[in-house]
Design a protein around this motif. Structure first.
Motif, PDB file in Angstrom:
ATOM      1  N   CYS A 146      70.310  22.630 110.789  1.00 52.22           N
ATOM      2  CA  CYS A 146      71.067  23.790 110.343  1.00 52.22           C
ATOM      3  C   CYS A 146      71.139  24.797 111.482  1.00 52.22           C
ATOM      4  O   CYS A 146      70.142  25.054 112.175  1.00 52.22           O
ATOM      5  CB  CYS A 146      70.408  24.415 109.110  1.00 52.22           C
ATOM      6  SG  CYS A 146      71.396  25.761 108.405  1.00 52.22           S
ATOM      7  N   ALA A 147      72.301  25.408 111.649  1.00 49.79           N
ATOM      8  CA  ALA A 147      72.500  26.392 112.711  1.00 49.79           C
ATOM      9  C   ALA A 147      71.567  27.591 112.567  1.00 49.79           C
ATOM     10  O   ALA A 147      71.257  28.253 113.561  1.00 49.79           O
ATOM     11  CB  ALA A 147      73.952  26.869 112.724  1.00 49.79           C
ATOM     12  N   CYS A 148      71.107  27.871 111.342  1.00 50.79           N
ATOM     13  CA  CYS A 148      70.211  29.016 111.146  1.00 50.79           C
ATOM     14  C   CYS A 148      68.788  28.721 111.595  1.00 50.79           C
ATOM     15  O   CYS A 148      67.961  29.618 111.689  1.00 50.79           O
ATOM     16  CB  CYS A 148      70.221  29.456 109.681  1.00 50.79           C
ATOM     17  SG  CYS A 148      69.235  28.396 108.593  1.00 50.79           S
ATOM     18  N   GLY A 149      68.500  27.452 111.842  1.00 49.36           N
ATOM     19  CA  GLY A 149      67.152  27.068 112.247  1.00 49.36           C
ATOM     20  C   GLY A 149      66.250  26.712 111.081  1.00 49.36           C
ATOM     21  O   GLY A 149      65.112  26.310 111.289  1.00 49.36           O
ATOM     22  N   GLY A 150      66.751  26.853 109.859  1.00 49.61           N
ATOM     23  CA  GLY A 150      65.955  26.562 108.670  1.00 49.61           C
ATOM     24  C   GLY A 150      65.921  25.080 108.326  1.00 49.61           C
ATOM     25  O   GLY A 150      66.727  24.297 108.821  1.00 49.61           O
ATOM     26  N   ASN A 151      64.971  24.723 107.503  1.00 48.88           N
ATOM     27  CA  ASN A 151      64.807  23.347 107.023  1.00 48.88           C
ATOM     28  C   ASN A 151      65.292  23.272 105.583  1.00 48.88           C
ATOM     29  O   ASN A 151      64.518  23.341 104.652  1.00 48.88           O
ATOM     30  CB  ASN A 151      63.328  22.943 107.066  1.00 48.88           C
ATOM     31  CG  ASN A 151      63.049  21.964 108.155  1.00 48.88           C
ATOM     32  OD1 ASN A 151      63.967  21.375 108.711  1.00 48.88           O
ATOM     33  ND2 ASN A 151      61.778  21.782 108.443  1.00 48.88           N
ATOM     34  N   HIS A 152      66.584  23.168 105.398  1.00 47.96           N
ATOM     35  CA  HIS A 152      67.153  23.119 104.056  1.00 47.96           C
ATOM     36  C   HIS A 152      68.524  22.474 104.135  1.00 47.96           C
ATOM     37  O   HIS A 152      69.036  22.182 105.208  1.00 47.96           O
ATOM     38  CB  HIS A 152      67.281  24.529 103.465  1.00 47.96           C
ATOM     39  CG  HIS A 152      68.053  25.438 104.356  1.00 47.96           C
ATOM     40  ND1 HIS A 152      69.424  25.481 104.375  1.00 47.96           N
ATOM     41  CD2 HIS A 152      67.658  26.333 105.294  1.00 47.96           C
ATOM     42  CE1 HIS A 152      69.826  26.358 105.270  1.00 47.96           C
ATOM     43  NE2 HIS A 152      68.770  26.895 105.840  1.00 47.96           N
TER      44      HIS A 152
END
Length: 164
Positions: free
Chosen positions: A157-163
């Motif tokens: 994910c571009a946000c850096g999150g794991n989802h």
């Protein structure tokens, strides 16, 4: 200011943020089969001549987005967000459409602008709009802090999150 979210499928985090920070936003389903529906919808919005805030389906806005963009006198504003790669400030997209406001003044000064864009594929809209508005003398007014982008690039994910 009218807030609109055109989509084929809303990301859950984007949907939650809209409900929290822009509860009056219009979510507009564009269907999943047409590559040009986004352009057609943008043409309709532009032709209506009323400024609007565009929040794409995978963009998570925050508390300052609406107040800042409502108060800003600039004709074309945006909040940047992360593109491919780790969420680092040097990877901020500052011309994409994820969280962009087009003012009434801009739409009325350039009434045929959107209809004149020759490439109408949804994947090219930001690449078509940015240079063409610049050619007309406009520059995007960039607001900070960035919004979050929940687009998956190479499994991340571009946000850096794991989802998802």
């Amino acid at each position: 200011m009218r807030t609109v979210c055109p989509h084929t499928q809303l990301h859950p985090l984007a949907e939650r943020a809209l409900a929290r920070f822009a509860p009056d936003a219009d979510c507009v389903y564009l269907g999943v089969t047409s590559l040009t529906a986004y352009h057609g919808w943008l043409c309709e919005m532009w032709a209506a001549g009323e400024g609007f805030l565009l929040v794409e389906h995978d963009t998570e806005i925050h508390a300052t987005v609406l107040p800042e963009l409502t108060a800003c006198p600039e004709p074309w504003c945006l909040f940047p967000y992360n593109g491919p790669g780790a969420p680092e400030s040097d990877r901020l997209l500052q011309g994409a459409l994820g969280c962009t406001r087009f003012s009434t003044a801009l739409l009325q000064a350039q009434p045929g602008f959107m209809a004149s864009i020759p490439t109408r594929n949804w994947q090219r809209m930001d690449c078509e709009i940015l240079p063409r508005l610049r050619t007309l003398g406009y520059e995007p007014h960039v607001h900070m802090p960035p919004v979050l982008h929940h687009h998956i690039y190479d499994g991340l994910c571009a946000c850096g999150g794991n989802h998802e």
